[in-house]
Design a protein around this motif. Structure first.
Motif, PDB file in Angstrom:
ATOM      1  N   ALA A 242      -9.980  -9.579  -9.012  1.00 26.60           N
ATOM      2  CA  ALA A 242     -10.518 -10.850  -9.494  1.00 26.60           C
ATOM      3  C   ALA A 242     -10.403 -11.933  -8.429  1.00 26.60           C
ATOM      4  CB  ALA A 242      -9.777 -11.273 -10.762  1.00 26.60           C
ATOM      5  N   ALA A 243      -9.294 -11.941  -7.683  1.00 25.18           N
ATOM      6  CA  ALA A 243      -9.118 -12.934  -6.624  1.00 25.18           C
ATOM      7  C   ALA A 243     -10.146 -12.733  -5.522  1.00 25.18           C
ATOM      8  CB  ALA A 243      -7.702 -12.845  -6.053  1.00 25.18           C
ATOM      9  N   ARG A 244     -10.415 -11.481  -5.173  1.00 25.66           N
ATOM     10  CA  ARG A 244     -11.440 -11.207  -4.156  1.00 25.66           C
ATOM     11  C   ARG A 244     -12.815 -11.677  -4.639  1.00 25.66           C
ATOM     12  NH1 ARG A 244     -10.914  -6.804  -0.221  1.00 25.66           N
ATOM     13  NH2 ARG A 244      -8.707  -6.415   0.152  1.00 25.66           N
ATOM     14  N   PHE A 245     -13.101 -11.437  -5.922  1.00 24.05           N
ATOM     15  CA  PHE A 245     -14.378 -11.879  -6.484  1.00 24.05           C
ATOM     16  C   PHE A 245     -14.501 -13.401  -6.395  1.00 24.05           C
ATOM     17  CE2 PHE A 245     -17.006 -13.310 -10.055  1.00 24.05           C
ATOM     18  CZ  PHE A 245     -18.153 -12.553  -9.860  1.00 24.05           C
ATOM     19  N   GLU A 249     -15.179 -12.257  -1.485  1.00 27.98           N
ATOM     20  CA  GLU A 249     -14.835 -11.250  -0.491  1.00 27.98           C
ATOM     21  C   GLU A 249     -15.351  -9.881  -0.947  1.00 27.98           C
ATOM     22  OE1 GLU A 249     -10.639 -13.343   0.953  1.00 27.98           O
ATOM     23  OE2 GLU A 249     -10.619 -11.395  -0.085  1.00 27.98           O
ATOM     24  N   ALA A 250     -15.348  -8.943  -0.026  1.00 20.37           N
ATOM     25  CA  ALA A 250     -15.774  -7.580  -0.351  1.00 20.37           C
ATOM     26  C   ALA A 250     -14.866  -6.999  -1.432  1.00 20.37           C
ATOM     27  CB  ALA A 250     -15.727  -6.702   0.893  1.00 20.37           C
ATOM     28  N   PRO A 251     -15.421  -6.256  -2.390  1.00 23.84           N
ATOM     29  CA  PRO A 251     -14.590  -5.672  -3.452  1.00 23.84           C
ATOM     30  C   PRO A 251     -13.656  -4.603  -2.911  1.00 23.84           C
ATOM     31  CG  PRO A 251     -16.817  -4.818  -3.577  1.00 23.84           C
ATOM     32  CD  PRO A 251     -16.835  -5.896  -2.528  1.00 23.84           C
ATOM     33  N   LEU A 252     -12.601  -4.329  -3.653  1.00 23.57           N
ATOM     34  CA  LEU A 252     -11.684  -3.266  -3.271  1.00 23.57           C
ATOM     35  C   LEU A 252     -12.382  -1.911  -3.266  1.00 23.57           C
ATOM     36  CD1 LEU A 252      -8.586  -4.353  -5.380  1.00 23.57           C
ATOM     37  CD2 LEU A 252      -8.698  -4.314  -2.888  1.00 23.57           C
ATOM     38  N   PHE A 253     -13.251  -1.697  -4.251  1.00 24.74           N
ATOM     39  CA  PHE A 253     -13.919  -0.400  -4.400  1.00 24.74           C
ATOM     40  C   PHE A 253     -15.422  -0.575  -4.349  1.00 24.74           C
ATOM     41  CE2 PHE A 253     -16.104   2.409  -7.494  1.00 24.74           C
ATOM     42  CZ  PHE A 253     -16.013   3.589  -6.784  1.00 24.74           C
ATOM     43  N   ARG A 254     -16.069   0.283  -3.578  1.00 26.19           N
ATOM     44  CA  ARG A 254     -17.535   0.298  -3.528  1.00 26.19           C
ATOM     45  C   ARG A 254     -17.986   1.745  -3.340  1.00 26.19           C
ATOM     46  NH1 ARG A 254     -19.952  -3.784   0.555  1.00 26.19           N
ATOM     47  NH2 ARG A 254     -19.579  -5.214  -1.169  1.00 26.19           N
ATOM     48  N   TRP A 255     -18.924   2.174  -4.180  1.00 30.44           N
ATOM     49  CA  TRP A 255     -19.430   3.545  -4.091  1.00 30.44           C
ATOM     50  C   TRP A 255     -20.278   3.700  -2.825  1.00 30.44           C
ATOM     51  CZ3 TRP A 255     -18.149   7.721  -6.775  1.00 30.44           C
ATOM     52  CH2 TRP A 255     -18.968   8.853  -6.701  1.00 30.44           C
ATOM     53  N   PRO A 256     -20.000   4.709  -2.009  1.00 30.12           N
ATOM     54  CA  PRO A 256     -20.731   4.861  -0.759  1.00 30.12           C
ATOM     55  C   PRO A 256     -22.131   5.452  -0.967  1.00 30.12           C
ATOM     56  CG  PRO A 256     -19.136   6.625  -0.977  1.00 30.12           C
ATOM     57  CD  PRO A 256     -18.929   5.722  -2.158  1.00 30.12           C
ATOM     58  N   ARG A 257     -23.127   4.780  -0.440  1.00 32.79           N
ATOM     59  CA  ARG A 257     -24.506   5.261  -0.549  1.00 32.79           C
ATOM     60  C   ARG A 257     -24.658   6.598   0.162  1.00 32.79           C
ATOM     61  NH1 ARG A 257     -29.062   1.398   1.814  1.00 32.79           N
ATOM     62  NH2 ARG A 257     -29.255   3.183   3.179  1.00 32.79           N
TER      63      ARG A 257
END
Length: 262
Positions: A242-245, A249-257
């Protein structure tokens, strides 16, 4: 027989008997179960890749050990022991990705179905070959496969014992992605690494609820959901996300394309 390597929190568990297309003996299945339990207890491991040595995933059970007369009760005891990897994977709280190259036949197909996702090479081939030997599908396939493709399609694959190419397995929903053979290891590791930075508690609770979704009624599922979400909403992971949002900032988790899909 079974080897394990760990890199950046991702464990790669390799079925090792390349000369026999990684056919699984009773000893290999026992070692496989032991390896899974060791990874469960290793707090440094956040995700697991299942793969096979050489150019194949697993050709199934070791047929040479099935020949000749045997005591039915003794064989049943051996079968119960061989199910240990299934029980271990069914309650494994970390992400598991099966990277399938070449054949995933019989018990090899069953093992792959225990993973959260299957990523396959273009040359991967799947087959529940049990009927060819007068056998019943084992290692949990009659539980896992209908939940992915439905009962009618499962009947067809079980009764016909026909082979599925990677593309058809993808179309049926068995395989998540199909990639060129040379990209298989890298893509499986990319997915496992991405999933390893998810909240381990939220992932574990989600995986458990998904495993129970066909056994619980809707009200029971909502009640369980409220309980686990209360844990997730008060976690340090949520506070950091939530703090990153808020800071954009970039999220902790992102699904790789997937840029390698074949």
């Amino acid at each position: 027989m079974i080897s394990t390597t760990i890199e950046n929190g991702v464990a790669t568990l390799t079925l090792g008997n390349a000369e026999r297309k990684n056919a699984m003996s009773a000893a290999a299945l026992a070692a496989f179960a032991d390896a899974i339990e060791a990874l469960r207890c290793d707090t440094m491991v956040r995700a697991v890749i299942l793969t096979g040595a050489g150019s194949d995933f697993c050709s199934g059970g070791d047929v040479s050990a099935m020949q000749g007369p045997a005591d039915t009760a003794a064989v049943r005891r051996r079968m119960i022991e061989s199910q240990r990897p299934c029980a271990a994977l069914a309650t494994f709280d970390k992400p598991v990705i099966a990277a399938v190259d070449g054949v995933a036949y019989g018990a090899g197909f069953s093992i792959a179905l225990m993973a959260d996702f299957i990523v396959a090479s273009e040359r991967a081939r799947f087959c529940l070959a049990f009927a060819r030997m007068g056998l019943v599908p084992d290692l949990g396939a009659l539980h896992t496969l209908p939940r992915i493709i439905g009962t009618q399609r499962t009947r067809e694959l079980v009764y016909s014992a026909r082979e599925l190419a990677a593309r058809e397995a993808h179309a049926l929903g068995i395989v998540l992605e199909v990639v060129p053979g040379e990209a298989l290891g890298a893509r499986a590791h990319e997915l496992a690494l991405a999933m390893s930075v998810q909240s381990p508690d939220a992932f574990a609770m989600t995986k458990r609820l998904l495993a129970q979704t066909f056994e619980r009624d809707f009200g029971a599922l909502l009640d369980a959901e409220a309980g686990v979400q209360a844990i997730a909403l008060t976690s340090p992971y949520l506070r950091e996300a939530a703090a990153r949002f808020a800071r954009k900032e970039a999220p902790l988790f992102r699904w790789p394309r997937n840029d390698r899909e074949g």
